[in-house]
Design an enzyme around this catalytic site. Sequence first.
Site, PDB file in Angstrom:
ATOM      1  N   ASP A 134       0.869  -1.341   0.086  1.00  0.00           N
ATOM      2  CA  ASP A 134      -0.051   0.055   0.221  1.00  0.00           C
ATOM      3  C   ASP A 134       0.866   1.230   0.096  1.00  0.00           C
ATOM      4  O   ASP A 134       0.278   2.457  -0.524  1.00  0.00           O
ATOM      5  CB  ASP A 134      -0.869  -0.021   1.195  1.00  0.00           C
ATOM      6  CG  ASP A 134      -2.032  -1.131   1.256  1.00  0.00           C
ATOM      7  OD1 ASP A 134      -2.011  -1.708   0.157  1.00  0.00           O
ATOM      8  OD2 ASP A 134      -2.747  -1.115   2.521  1.00  0.00           O
ATOM      9  N   ARG A 169     -17.232  -1.198 -23.441  1.00  0.00           N
ATOM     10  CA  ARG A 169     -17.570  -1.208 -21.957  1.00  0.00           C
ATOM     11  C   ARG A 169     -16.733  -0.190 -20.995  1.00  0.00           C
ATOM     12  O   ARG A 169     -15.729   0.024 -21.383  1.00  0.00           O
ATOM     13  CB  ARG A 169     -17.385  -2.449 -21.246  1.00  0.00           C
ATOM     14  CG  ARG A 169     -18.383  -3.636 -21.964  1.00  0.00           C
ATOM     15  CD  ARG A 169     -17.735  -5.113 -21.482  1.00  0.00           C
ATOM     16  NE  ARG A 169     -18.916  -5.964 -21.835  1.00  0.00           N
ATOM     17  CZ  ARG A 169     -18.561  -7.353 -21.706  1.00  0.00           C
ATOM     18  NH1 ARG A 169     -17.351  -7.916 -21.616  1.00  0.00           N
ATOM     19  NH2 ARG A 169     -19.472  -8.171 -21.978  1.00  0.00           N
TER      20      ARG A 169
HETATM   21  O1  F6P Z   1      -2.108  -4.049   4.164  1.00  0.00           O
HETATM   22  C1  F6P Z   1      -1.852  -4.268   2.807  1.00  0.00           C
HETATM   23  C2  F6P Z   1      -3.091  -5.186   2.225  1.00  0.00           C
HETATM   24  O2  F6P Z   1      -2.701  -5.613   1.062  1.00  0.00           O
HETATM   25  C3  F6P Z   1      -4.141  -4.116   1.856  1.00  0.00           C
HETATM   26  O3  F6P Z   1      -3.990  -3.362   0.666  1.00  0.00           O
HETATM   27  C4  F6P Z   1      -5.310  -4.902   1.799  1.00  0.00           C
HETATM   28  O4  F6P Z   1      -6.624  -4.021   1.942  1.00  0.00           O
HETATM   29  C5  F6P Z   1      -4.985  -5.874   2.918  1.00  0.00           C
HETATM   30  O5  F6P Z   1      -3.777  -5.772   2.968  1.00  0.00           O
HETATM   31  C6  F6P Z   1      -5.860  -7.219   2.750  1.00  0.00           C
HETATM   32  O6  F6P Z   1      -5.425  -7.986   4.087  1.00  0.00           O
HETATM   33  P1  F6P Z   1      -5.789  -9.420   4.156  1.00  0.00           P
HETATM   34  O7  F6P Z   1      -4.656 -10.230   3.281  1.00  0.00           O
HETATM   35  O8  F6P Z   1      -5.514  -9.822   5.518  1.00  0.00           O
HETATM   36  O9  F6P Z   1      -7.183  -9.951   3.444  1.00  0.00           O
END
Ligand code: F6P
Length: 372
Positions: A134, A169
């Site tokens: 992120d 689309r």
């Molecule tokens: O924190 C990193 C991240 O990849 C976010 O982008 C995402 O929302 C989250 O982890 C998903 O988490 P998990 O793998 O626990 O579902």
Amino acid sequence: MTGSIGILTAGGDSPGLNAAIRAISRSAAADGRQVIGFRDGFRGLMENRTVRLSSDVVSGILTAGGTLLGTSRDKPHKMPVGSRTLDMREKMAEVYEANHLDVLICLGGGGTQKNAFGLMEQGLNVITVPKTIDNDVYGTDVTFGFDTALGIATEAVDRLHSTAHSHHRIIVLEVMGHNTGWLALGAGIAGGADVILMPEIPYDFDVVAQAVLRRSQAGKNFSIVAVAEGAVSREGSQELAEARSRIAAADSKQERKEAKAELAERQSDQVGNTLRLTRGLEERTGLESRLTILGHVQRGGTPSAGDRLLATRLGTACVELVREQTYGVMVASRGDGVEAVPLEEVIGKRKVVPGDHPWVASARSVGVCLGD
Ligand code: F6P
């Protein structure tokens, strides 16, 4: 006589973790130090589940995705143990002592900085290394994992172009990013998305629909919308703000608990948000619309060259800090170098996309609709 170095990886996995583990282990081995890995994040520390990171163990892992140590989202101060949730920081301090550690290196995102700080308060020497796809850890220019995920998300935008074009689309692509839009913005710009939506800029449905319709009128009868999973409409953002103020105004513990649960429910309905966006655009524009959710594909596979380099740079710099006995810090990337940032300055903060960020300006300049 020097003690050992402990390492754990916590939070969502991120390409480059193995490269960082290898860099730390190899640099430490050059000092004659033993490196002990704890499995599955803070849970492995609590349960003293270890693996000795000898040169054999870290050999050949530079290019591997994931983390050889395993990871979890467990928090030291709120650890599910049996049917209870307990503060296990003291237990972790005991394990730290039992392994004769000089320092515990925690590789993780925003939550991990906080958790490591909690262990520091327990008397442990800690250093953190920031990672997350992120790219939202406060205090560092960039986190490893982001570059790889950016490449994957950009390729998805590229690939969606030909099918969206062929079928006339709208294709909405949801990328990761609960709270920040670095991935959506970066991949959207690099892949040439027509609309980019992110949590930092609540979007107006009509503005997005108008942008798509303007393209149709100009003879471009397809559009690509890159959206961060945490992006919300103006109405949605208003609802979230109200839920937050209900928490702040709660009079009793029970009321606060209920308000928190309501906020969590609203925040967790992110797939719902993107689906509503896709359907709403179809209704408003009359153009057939499809939704693609990229999900965990963005976290998988081999790290990019940039992430391997960054992870190796931060890993080796981390061992430099161990040599200097500089503890209680995050090894931040700063330009081509690194900086040791005190954990107090990092915790509880998030690096969001600022409204005046150059990427935002560039996106607007090339005609991308940001929904506002
Ligand atoms: O924190 C990193 C991240 O990849 C976010 O982008 C995402 O929302 C989250 O982890 C998903 O988490 P998990 O793998 O626990 O579902």
